[in-house]
Write a protein that holds these residues in place. Structure first.
Motif, PDB file in Angstrom:
ATOM      1  N   GLN A  92     -13.159  -9.885 -20.078  1.00  0.00           N
ATOM      2  CA  GLN A  92     -14.019 -11.042 -19.971  1.00  0.00           C
ATOM      3  C   GLN A  92     -15.489 -10.528 -19.764  1.00  0.00           C
ATOM      4  O   GLN A  92     -15.751  -9.453 -19.453  1.00  0.00           O
ATOM      5  N   GLY A  93     -16.359 -11.032 -20.786  1.00  0.00           N
ATOM      6  CA  GLY A  93     -17.770 -10.515 -20.632  1.00  0.00           C
ATOM      7  C   GLY A  93     -18.289 -10.788 -21.963  1.00  0.00           C
ATOM      8  O   GLY A  93     -18.074 -11.829 -22.629  1.00  0.00           O
ATOM      9  N   ASP A  94     -19.280  -9.996 -22.238  1.00  0.00           N
ATOM     10  CA  ASP A  94     -20.043 -10.138 -23.595  1.00  0.00           C
ATOM     11  C   ASP A  94     -19.153  -9.464 -24.739  1.00  0.00           C
ATOM     12  O   ASP A  94     -18.576  -8.385 -24.402  1.00  0.00           O
ATOM     13  N   PRO A  95     -18.923 -10.133 -25.808  1.00  0.00           N
ATOM     14  CA  PRO A  95     -17.903  -9.779 -26.798  1.00  0.00           C
ATOM     15  C   PRO A  95     -18.306  -8.256 -27.233  1.00  0.00           C
ATOM     16  O   PRO A  95     -17.455  -7.367 -27.580  1.00  0.00           O
ATOM     17  N   PHE A  96     -19.751  -8.253 -27.622  1.00  0.00           N
ATOM     18  CA  PHE A  96     -20.087  -7.059 -28.299  1.00  0.00           C
ATOM     19  C   PHE A  96     -19.839  -5.761 -27.390  1.00  0.00           C
ATOM     20  O   PHE A  96     -19.196  -4.590 -27.585  1.00  0.00           O
ATOM     21  N   THR A  97     -20.184  -5.877 -25.934  1.00  0.00           N
ATOM     22  CA  THR A  97     -20.012  -4.774 -25.030  1.00  0.00           C
ATOM     23  C   THR A  97     -18.349  -4.759 -24.954  1.00  0.00           C
ATOM     24  O   THR A  97     -18.031  -3.357 -24.725  1.00  0.00           O
TER      25      THR A  97
END
Length: 143
Positions: A92-97
Motif C-alpha cells: 500500500q502506498g505510492d506505486p513508484f516508491t
C-alpha cells in the motif's frame, strides 16, 4: 549463482495485463523468478470525508481485491503451464516508491511495467517514466 528475479507491476489495467503476460514469457525464457507487485493506493482523504457510511471505501477495496484475485488466478494457471516460479506481493502506498522498494528487496534484475493509460501521466510523468529515469534496473515498458 543466484536465480534471476524480475518484478512486474500490476494494477488491473489492460497494459499491466500485457506487461504481466510478457513478464511470464520472459521469466520462462530466462529461467527467472517472477514477482508481481500490486500497490493499493492510499485512500483519498476527500473520499473519506464525503463517505460517512464507508460504502465508497468498501467499493474501492473490493475492486482492488478483484485485481489481486485475478492475478492470483493467472499465476496459478501460468505456474502450471510454464513452470515459472511466481508470487504476488501486495503493498500500500505510492506505486513508484513501492515498486522500487520491492525491486531493491528482491535484488531484481529487471522491472517490467505497462505504459500508463492516463493522459495526465503522459504529461506529468508516469510510474514507468520515473522508473526509467531512476536508472537502477533495466526497465521494460509494455504498450
Amino acid at each position: 549463482m543466484r536465480q534471476r528475479v524480475m518484478v512486474v507491476g500490476i494494477d488491473g489495467s489492460e497494459s499491466s495485463r500485457r506487461a504481466a503476460a510478457y513478464a511470464v514469457g520472459l521469466a520462462g525464457r530466462e529461467g527467472a523468478r517472477l514477482i508481481g507487485v500490486y500497490v493499493r493506493p492510499l485512500p483519498s482523504s476527500m473520499v473519506s470525508m464525503a463517505d460517512t457510511s464507508g460504502a465508497a471505501a468498501a467499493s474501492v477495496v473490493a475492486s482492488q481485491d478483484e485485481v489481486v484475485t485475478e492475478f492470483h488466478d493467472t499465476l496459478r494457471r501460468e505456474r502450471t503451464r510454464s513452470g515459472v516460479d511466481m508470487e504476488i506481493v501486495v503493498r500500500q502506498g505510492d506505486p513508484f516508491t513501492e515498486l522500487c522498494q520491492a525491486a531493491n528487496e528482491t535484488w531484481a534484475d529487471a522491472v517490467i511495467v505497462g505504459r500508463s493509460e492516463s493522459l495526465l501521466h503522459r504529461i506529468a510523468g508516469s510510474v514507468a517514466q520515473r522508473l526509467v529515469r531512476c536508472g537502477r534496473w533495466p526497465v521494460t515498458v509494455v504498450p
